[in-house]
Design a protein around this motif. Sequence first.
Motif, PDB file in Angstrom:
ATOM      1  N   ASP A 121       0.857  -1.179   0.000  1.00 36.59           N
ATOM      2  CA  ASP A 121       0.000   0.000   0.000  1.00 36.59           C
ATOM      3  C   ASP A 121       0.898   1.236   0.000  1.00 36.59           C
ATOM      4  O   ASP A 121       2.114   1.116  -0.169  1.00 36.59           O
ATOM      5  CB  ASP A 121      -0.987  -0.003   1.178  1.00 36.59           C
ATOM      6  CG  ASP A 121      -0.312  -0.040   2.546  1.00 36.59           C
ATOM      7  OD1 ASP A 121       0.773   0.567   2.720  1.00 36.59           O
ATOM      8  OD2 ASP A 121      -0.871  -0.661   3.465  1.00 36.59           O
ATOM      9  N   GLU A 122       0.342   2.389   0.204  1.00 40.06           N
ATOM     10  CA  GLU A 122       1.082   3.648   0.102  1.00 40.06           C
ATOM     11  C   GLU A 122       2.225   3.773   1.113  1.00 40.06           C
ATOM     12  O   GLU A 122       3.190   4.503   0.895  1.00 40.06           O
ATOM     13  CB  GLU A 122       0.110   4.815   0.282  1.00 40.06           C
ATOM     14  CG  GLU A 122       0.694   6.147  -0.090  1.00 40.06           C
ATOM     15  CD  GLU A 122      -0.356   7.252  -0.044  1.00 40.06           C
ATOM     16  OE1 GLU A 122      -0.230   8.135   0.820  1.00 40.06           O
ATOM     17  OE2 GLU A 122      -1.280   7.204  -0.871  1.00 40.06           O
ATOM     18  N   THR A 123       2.156   3.025   2.232  1.00 44.01           N
ATOM     19  CA  THR A 123       3.184   3.158   3.275  1.00 44.01           C
ATOM     20  C   THR A 123       3.885   1.837   3.606  1.00 44.01           C
ATOM     21  O   THR A 123       4.619   1.771   4.589  1.00 44.01           O
ATOM     22  CB  THR A 123       2.574   3.731   4.572  1.00 44.01           C
ATOM     23  OG1 THR A 123       1.580   2.827   5.053  1.00 44.01           O
ATOM     24  CG2 THR A 123       1.976   5.110   4.344  1.00 44.01           C
ATOM     25  N   THR A 124       3.676   0.804   2.802  1.00 45.30           N
ATOM     26  CA  THR A 124       4.303  -0.491   3.087  1.00 45.30           C
ATOM     27  C   THR A 124       4.836  -1.117   1.808  1.00 45.30           C
ATOM     28  O   THR A 124       4.098  -1.277   0.831  1.00 45.30           O
ATOM     29  CB  THR A 124       3.303  -1.448   3.768  1.00 45.30           C
ATOM     30  OG1 THR A 124       2.835  -0.833   4.970  1.00 45.30           O
ATOM     31  CG2 THR A 124       3.952  -2.774   4.108  1.00 45.30           C
ATOM     32  N   ALA A 125       6.130  -1.468   1.839  1.00 43.56           N
ATOM     33  CA  ALA A 125       6.795  -2.109   0.707  1.00 43.56           C
ATOM     34  C   ALA A 125       7.830  -3.086   1.245  1.00 43.56           C
ATOM     35  O   ALA A 125       8.626  -2.734   2.109  1.00 43.56           O
ATOM     36  CB  ALA A 125       7.456  -1.069  -0.187  1.00 43.56           C
ATOM     37  N   TYR A 126       7.786  -4.307   0.740  1.00 45.88           N
ATOM     38  CA  TYR A 126       8.694  -5.360   1.199  1.00 45.88           C
ATOM     39  C   TYR A 126       9.640  -5.790   0.080  1.00 45.88           C
ATOM     40  O   TYR A 126       9.354  -5.612  -1.100  1.00 45.88           O
ATOM     41  CB  TYR A 126       7.907  -6.589   1.656  1.00 45.88           C
ATOM     42  CG  TYR A 126       6.974  -6.344   2.808  1.00 45.88           C
ATOM     43  CD1 TYR A 126       7.437  -5.844   4.016  1.00 45.88           C
ATOM     44  CD2 TYR A 126       5.619  -6.639   2.699  1.00 45.88           C
ATOM     45  CE1 TYR A 126       6.580  -5.647   5.090  1.00 45.88           C
ATOM     46  CE2 TYR A 126       4.749  -6.450   3.763  1.00 45.88           C
ATOM     47  CZ  TYR A 126       5.238  -5.952   4.956  1.00 45.88           C
ATOM     48  OH  TYR A 126       4.384  -5.752   6.014  1.00 45.88           O
ATOM     49  N   GLU A 127      10.740  -6.426   0.486  1.00 49.46           N
ATOM     50  CA  GLU A 127      11.696  -7.001  -0.442  1.00 49.46           C
ATOM     51  C   GLU A 127      11.788  -8.497  -0.148  1.00 49.46           C
ATOM     52  O   GLU A 127      12.608  -8.939   0.651  1.00 49.46           O
ATOM     53  CB  GLU A 127      13.067  -6.334  -0.252  1.00 49.46           C
ATOM     54  CG  GLU A 127      14.045  -6.667  -1.328  1.00 49.46           C
ATOM     55  CD  GLU A 127      15.360  -5.947  -1.147  1.00 49.46           C
ATOM     56  OE1 GLU A 127      16.391  -6.637  -1.040  1.00 49.46           O
ATOM     57  OE2 GLU A 127      15.357  -4.700  -1.113  1.00 49.46           O
ATOM     58  N   GLY A 160       3.331 -13.582  10.081  1.00 48.38           N
ATOM     59  CA  GLY A 160       2.203 -12.807  10.589  1.00 48.38           C
ATOM     60  C   GLY A 160       1.831 -11.662   9.675  1.00 48.38           C
ATOM     61  O   GLY A 160       1.015 -11.806   8.768  1.00 48.38           O
ATOM     62  N   ARG A 161       2.441 -10.520   9.910  1.00 46.75           N
ATOM     63  CA  ARG A 161       2.098  -9.305   9.166  1.00 46.75           C
ATOM     64  C   ARG A 161       2.262  -9.473   7.664  1.00 46.75           C
ATOM     65  O   ARG A 161       1.390  -9.083   6.883  1.00 46.75           O
ATOM     66  CB  ARG A 161       2.943  -8.133   9.664  1.00 46.75           C
ATOM     67  CG  ARG A 161       2.607  -6.840   8.948  1.00 46.75           C
ATOM     68  CD  ARG A 161       3.428  -5.664   9.427  1.00 46.75           C
ATOM     69  NE  ARG A 161       2.918  -4.469   8.780  1.00 46.75           N
ATOM     70  CZ  ARG A 161       2.611  -3.357   9.407  1.00 46.75           C
ATOM     71  NH1 ARG A 161       2.786  -3.268  10.700  1.00 46.75           N
ATOM     72  NH2 ARG A 161       2.151  -2.322   8.746  1.00 46.75           N
ATOM     73  N   LYS A 162       3.395 -10.053   7.244  1.00 44.46           N
ATOM     74  CA  LYS A 162       3.618 -10.197   5.805  1.00 44.46           C
ATOM     75  C   LYS A 162       2.622 -11.171   5.172  1.00 44.46           C
ATOM     76  O   LYS A 162       2.206 -10.976   4.029  1.00 44.46           O
ATOM     77  CB  LYS A 162       5.052 -10.622   5.511  1.00 44.46           C
ATOM     78  CG  LYS A 162       6.047  -9.495   5.695  1.00 44.46           C
ATOM     79  CD  LYS A 162       7.441  -9.928   5.290  1.00 44.46           C
ATOM     80  CE  LYS A 162       8.433  -8.799   5.487  1.00 44.46           C
ATOM     81  NZ  LYS A 162       9.794  -9.213   5.076  1.00 44.46           N
ATOM     82  N   LEU A 163       2.240 -12.196   5.897  1.00 40.84           N
ATOM     83  CA  LEU A 163       1.227 -13.135   5.398  1.00 40.84           C
ATOM     84  C   LEU A 163      -0.048 -12.365   5.051  1.00 40.84           C
ATOM     85  O   LEU A 163      -0.574 -12.477   3.941  1.00 40.84           O
ATOM     86  CB  LEU A 163       0.942 -14.208   6.454  1.00 40.84           C
ATOM     87  CG  LEU A 163      -0.275 -15.101   6.237  1.00 40.84           C
ATOM     88  CD1 LEU A 163      -0.136 -15.929   4.987  1.00 40.84           C
ATOM     89  CD2 LEU A 163      -0.493 -15.992   7.447  1.00 40.84           C
ATOM     90  N   ALA A 164      -0.530 -11.574   5.989  1.00 43.23           N
ATOM     91  CA  ALA A 164      -1.752 -10.789   5.755  1.00 43.23           C
ATOM     92  C   ALA A 164      -1.542  -9.759   4.651  1.00 43.23           C
ATOM     93  O   ALA A 164      -2.414  -9.578   3.783  1.00 43.23           O
ATOM     94  CB  ALA A 164      -2.185 -10.111   7.048  1.00 43.23           C
ATOM     95  N   ASP A 165      -0.400  -9.075   4.664  1.00 42.09           N
ATOM     96  CA  ASP A 165      -0.140  -8.036   3.673  1.00 42.09           C
ATOM     97  C   ASP A 165      -0.024  -8.601   2.255  1.00 42.09           C
ATOM     98  O   ASP A 165      -0.648  -8.098   1.317  1.00 42.09           O
ATOM     99  CB  ASP A 165       1.120  -7.251   4.026  1.00 42.09           C
ATOM    100  CG  ASP A 165       0.907  -6.269   5.161  1.00 42.09           C
ATOM    101  OD1 ASP A 165      -0.254  -6.031   5.561  1.00 42.09           O
ATOM    102  OD2 ASP A 165       1.923  -5.731   5.658  1.00 42.09           O
ATOM    103  N   TYR A 166       0.791  -9.629   2.073  1.00 43.49           N
ATOM    104  CA  TYR A 166       0.955 -10.193   0.735  1.00 43.49           C
ATOM    105  C   TYR A 166      -0.370 -10.724   0.195  1.00 43.49           C
ATOM    106  O   TYR A 166      -0.716 -10.512  -0.967  1.00 43.49           O
ATOM    107  CB  TYR A 166       2.002 -11.309   0.727  1.00 43.49           C
ATOM    108  CG  TYR A 166       3.428 -10.851   0.829  1.00 43.49           C
ATOM    109  CD1 TYR A 166       3.924  -9.791   0.078  1.00 43.49           C
ATOM    110  CD2 TYR A 166       4.324 -11.517   1.670  1.00 43.49           C
ATOM    111  CE1 TYR A 166       5.246  -9.389   0.164  1.00 43.49           C
ATOM    112  CE2 TYR A 166       5.659 -11.126   1.759  1.00 43.49           C
ATOM    113  CZ  TYR A 166       6.111 -10.067   1.007  1.00 43.49           C
ATOM    114  OH  TYR A 166       7.428  -9.679   1.089  1.00 43.49           O
TER     115      TYR A 166
END
Length: 184
Positions: free
Chosen positions: A67-73, A111-117
């Motif tokens: 989203d606008e404030t979350t980016a993963y590598e 946890g968080r990345k599971l939901a986010d992805y």
Amino acid sequence: MMTVTEFDAWRVERPGRWELVGGVPVAMAPERARHNLVKSDVLIALRRALEDGGCTVFGDGMTVVVDETTAYEPDAVVCAGGPVDLDATVVDAPTIVVEVLSPSSESNDSGRKLADYLSLRSVRHYLVVNPVRGVVTHHRRDDDGNVHTAIHRGDGVVGFDEPRARIAVSEVFASLPEGREPRS
């Protein structure tokens, strides 16, 4: 609080690897050898499985914007179809996302990345690879948006419906020394 656009400009000037979580830059911990070997094995297994499927398999270094404030590598990401912009740093429409656990990332990756992805419409599969236990946890979203989870180990096989492919768990851990005993 940063946006992804601000973060992209900010991290160019910073050494190391960074992710943006809820508008806050987070430094990624250095990798251990086990993590690096398994990450490489995942890439090789995915490339072999998808070589005729019109997919592009990326290693770490590419960004998935949530989203606008979350980016993963992530450690690996697969995009189905279409030409690839060779100057891009962001993966558009990822289909498969892979995170290899490290001691500092386990709770976030599971946890968080599971939901986010899985909040991203294009993501159909999220693999969480535990290199210490020799386990691949496969979260698969079906056409109705329901998430199904399977745990694979040993001689198991991870199957993908979209894109169609299969990888053996043994391929994911191929570079680890023979006879190693996964920890319980």
